[in-house]
Scaffold this motif. Structure first.
Motif, mmCIF file in Angstrom:
data_model
loop_
_atom_site.group_PDB
_atom_site.id
_atom_site.type_symbol
_atom_site.label_atom_id
_atom_site.label_comp_id
_atom_site.label_asym_id
_atom_site.label_seq_id
_atom_site.Cartn_x
_atom_site.Cartn_y
_atom_site.Cartn_z
ATOM 1 N N MET A 1 44.991 25.279 40.574
ATOM 2 C CA MET A 1 44.789 26.278 39.526
ATOM 3 C C MET A 1 43.934 27.435 40.041
ATOM 4 O O MET A 1 44.151 28.584 39.706
ATOM 5 N N ARG A 2 42.928 27.129 40.879
ATOM 6 C CA ARG A 2 42.082 28.198 41.409
ATOM 7 C C ARG A 2 42.866 29.062 42.394
ATOM 8 O O ARG A 2 43.662 28.561 43.185
ATOM 9 N N ALA A 81 36.602 35.516 37.610
ATOM 10 C CA ALA A 81 36.249 35.021 38.946
ATOM 11 C C ALA A 81 35.348 33.799 38.858
ATOM 12 O O ALA A 81 35.463 32.868 39.671
ATOM 13 N N GLY A 82 34.438 33.785 37.882
ATOM 14 C CA GLY A 82 33.595 32.622 37.696
ATOM 15 C C GLY A 82 34.385 31.373 37.369
ATOM 16 O O GLY A 82 33.946 30.249 37.642
ATOM 17 N N LEU A 83 35.575 31.566 36.797
ATOM 18 C CA LEU A 83 36.490 30.458 36.517
ATOM 19 C C LEU A 83 37.418 30.174 37.692
ATOM 20 O O LEU A 83 38.241 29.257 37.624
ATOM 21 N N GLY A 84 37.305 30.987 38.753
ATOM 22 C CA GLY A 84 38.088 30.734 39.957
ATOM 23 C C GLY A 84 39.411 31.447 40.024
ATOM 24 O O GLY A 84 40.235 31.126 40.892
ATOM 25 N N ILE A 85 39.649 32.444 39.134
ATOM 26 C CA ILE A 85 40.952 33.088 39.094
ATOM 27 C C ILE A 85 40.788 34.594 38.942
ATOM 28 O O ILE A 85 39.724 35.091 38.596
ATOM 29 N N ALA A 86 41.885 35.329 39.185
ATOM 30 C CA ALA A 86 41.956 36.754 38.876
ATOM 31 C C ALA A 86 42.297 36.912 37.397
ATOM 32 O O ALA A 86 42.813 35.978 36.772
ATOM 33 N N PRO A 87 42.021 38.084 36.798
ATOM 34 C CA PRO A 87 42.296 38.256 35.364
ATOM 35 C C PRO A 87 43.729 37.935 34.960
ATOM 36 O O PRO A 87 43.969 37.415 33.871
#
Length: 506
Positions: A1-2, A81-87
């Protein structure tokens, strides 16, 4: 997912921000009292970078040796980004989180392999326990504890004093043991400094920390508490998410971070704490020890009145040898909580749609204190459907219990566009027929417009096209340019007035 690297610590995330050009260092002396918040607010409103104040100045004019980091989640890109992903990955993550709440049983090996990302996430929720940790490189106890040595800002002119604003407050119920991390609660509760080794913890009665405290109160015992300062972004955001009561925020951070969270036993209280944090305050909250907390500036844009909340007596302060202090401010939007809330609303949409399938989109305007007003777009199929959706949101979903106004529009209306909303209200809503008003419903007690603290009315506005028994009139037809005519206009204007038209693929 990241899709981004792992950020097991705040420092690793700051390194990424620096590499992306989203970290600015401020070498000038900046006062912790009011000045730091003023600088932070200007930068946040401009969509600026994370700030690192190298020389924070206390009330006596002394420069403290601990740098202050602010504006960590000052843009939606950094929250993602803090969740590990792009918007652009937020919608997929929202769908994943909805599936994680109610995963289907795997149908044999093929089904298990198809759900492997979900299975991996579940495994990541088990913490890995360590014996030694960076956050315990220095351990202060007894008379060595002095909260005045931490650069805790005083944010607003009317504030009662220094306020800790990004703490992850860790508690557990009395009938649990220290190694049952899955039963922990981790909440973002502001903490007022009232002495060398004392904090007021402001948790409201419906929050997990307050529920745990009641279980210790009933036994007449002090509750162990750990206040984590400078946690990794996944832990910070997990602690802020409205997770089900049965899900531990600390365990869930493993799903967000793509790895098992690393924990270490606290030194003086029976709790586990994040091993990679910057600072941890350990202590206990006595059954009846309270003090007046506030006043402080709040998300409403007003100061909340002073009220009694539990007091934490510190027994230890552990930290890295050269720690960072993470801070933010709370005020009338825009502020970091409002920006985080925008992302969380987007993540929550698939879960909401799983319970109310006709919802197509939802917007909680940040300017409306992030949750006081909701605009809902639905796929309307039958009379009275808009009212049913309002009641479902207020009654089924706890996060909407403080939403005082709901506007329901059709799926052809963009709920994030005030012009679209105004047109729907003006052309599809009759005040005598389409307004629902409720009395004496739960409300945030900080809502000063409420006639009684914690109790207020709600209004629902049906701005959808009326069908069936909702109207006796023939409804008008919405005017739209034919697709072939729109395509002709675009092609013509690109040739004769290219400055007015975006290029192909724009």
């Amino acid at each position: 997912m990241r899709t981004l690297p792992e950020f097991p610590t705040l420092r690793r995330f700051l390194d990424w921000c620096a590499a992306e050009g989203e970290l600015a260092s401020i070498p000038d002396p900046v006062a912790l009292r009011h000045q730091m918040t003023a600088v932070h607010r200007r930068v946040l409103e401009a969509g600026g970078p994370v700030l690192r104040f190298e020389r924070p100045v206390d009330a006596e004019g002394a420069v403290l040796p601990v740098p202050v980091v602010t504006n960590l989640f000052g843009t939606t890109r950094r929250v993602a980004a803090g969740l590990g992903i792009a918007p652009e990955g937020l919608d997929a993550l929202g769908a994943f989180l909805a599936a994680l709440r109610t995963p289907e049983a795997p149908d044999g090996l093929r089904g298990a392999l198809a759900q492997w990302p979900m299975l991996k996430a579940a495994l990541s929720m088990r913490p890995r326990l360590l014996r030694h940790a960076p956050v315990q490189e220095e351990v202060l106890t007894g008379g060595d504890i002095d909260l005045a040595r931490l650069p805790v800002p005083t944010h607003w002119p009317g504030d009662a004093g220094p306020l800790v604003t990004w703490p992850v407050v860790i508690t557990r119920p009395r009938d649990s043991s220290a190694d049952e991390v899955g039963r922990y609660n981790a909440g973002i509760y502001r903490a007022q400094v009232i002495g060398r080794d004392r904090l007021i913890l402001r948790w409201l009665a419906h929050r997990g920390g307050a529920a745990h405290h009641r279980s210790w109160q009933q036994a007449g015992e002090a509750m162990p508490v750990a206040v984590v300062l400078g946690a990794d972004p996944a832990t910070l955001l997990s602690a802020a998410l409205p997770l089900p009561e049965t899900v531990s925020e600390l365990s869930f951070s493993g799903v967000m971070n793509g790895r098992r969270p690393e924990m270490v036993p606290a030194r003086t209280v029976p709790l586990m704490v994040p091993a990679g944090a910057e600072i941890v305050l350990e202590g206990r909250v006595a059954p009846q020890d309270t003090a007046p907390e506030g006043p402080f500036g709040d998300h409403t844009g007003y100061y909340n009145p002073a009220e009694p909340f539990p007091v934490m007596q510190l027994s230890a302060l552990t930290r890295r040898r050269a720690p960072l202090y993470l801070s933010t401010y709370t005020g009338r939007p825009p502020d970091e909580p409002a920006i985080v809330g925008e992302v969380f609303n987007r993540l929550a949409l698939p879960t909401i749609r799983a319970q109310i399938p006709e919802i197509r989109d939802l917007w909680l305007p940040p300017a409306a204190c992030s949750y006081r007003i909701a605009v809902i777009a639905i796929e309307k199929r039958y009379p009275g459907q808009a009212r049913r959706v309002m009641m479902a949101l207020w009654g089924m979903l706890a996060q909407f219990s403080y939403t005082k106004m709901i506007v329901v529009v059709d799926a052809d209306i963009d709920p994030r566009n005030w012009d679209d909303i105004a047109w729907a209200l003006a052309s599809r809503m009759d005040p005598a027929r389409d307004v629902t008003v409720l009395k004496d419903t739960p409300m945030d007690y900080l809502d000063f417009a409420s006639p009684e603290p914690g109790l207020a009315g709600k209004i629902g506005i049906d701005a959808t096209t009326k069908i069936g028994a909702e109207t006796h009139r023939i409804w008008g037809e919405v005017m739209r340019t034919a697709p072939e005519d729109a395509a002709f206009a675009d092609e013509l204007l690109r040739r004769v007035m290219p400055e007015l038209m975006p290029g192909p693929g724009a």
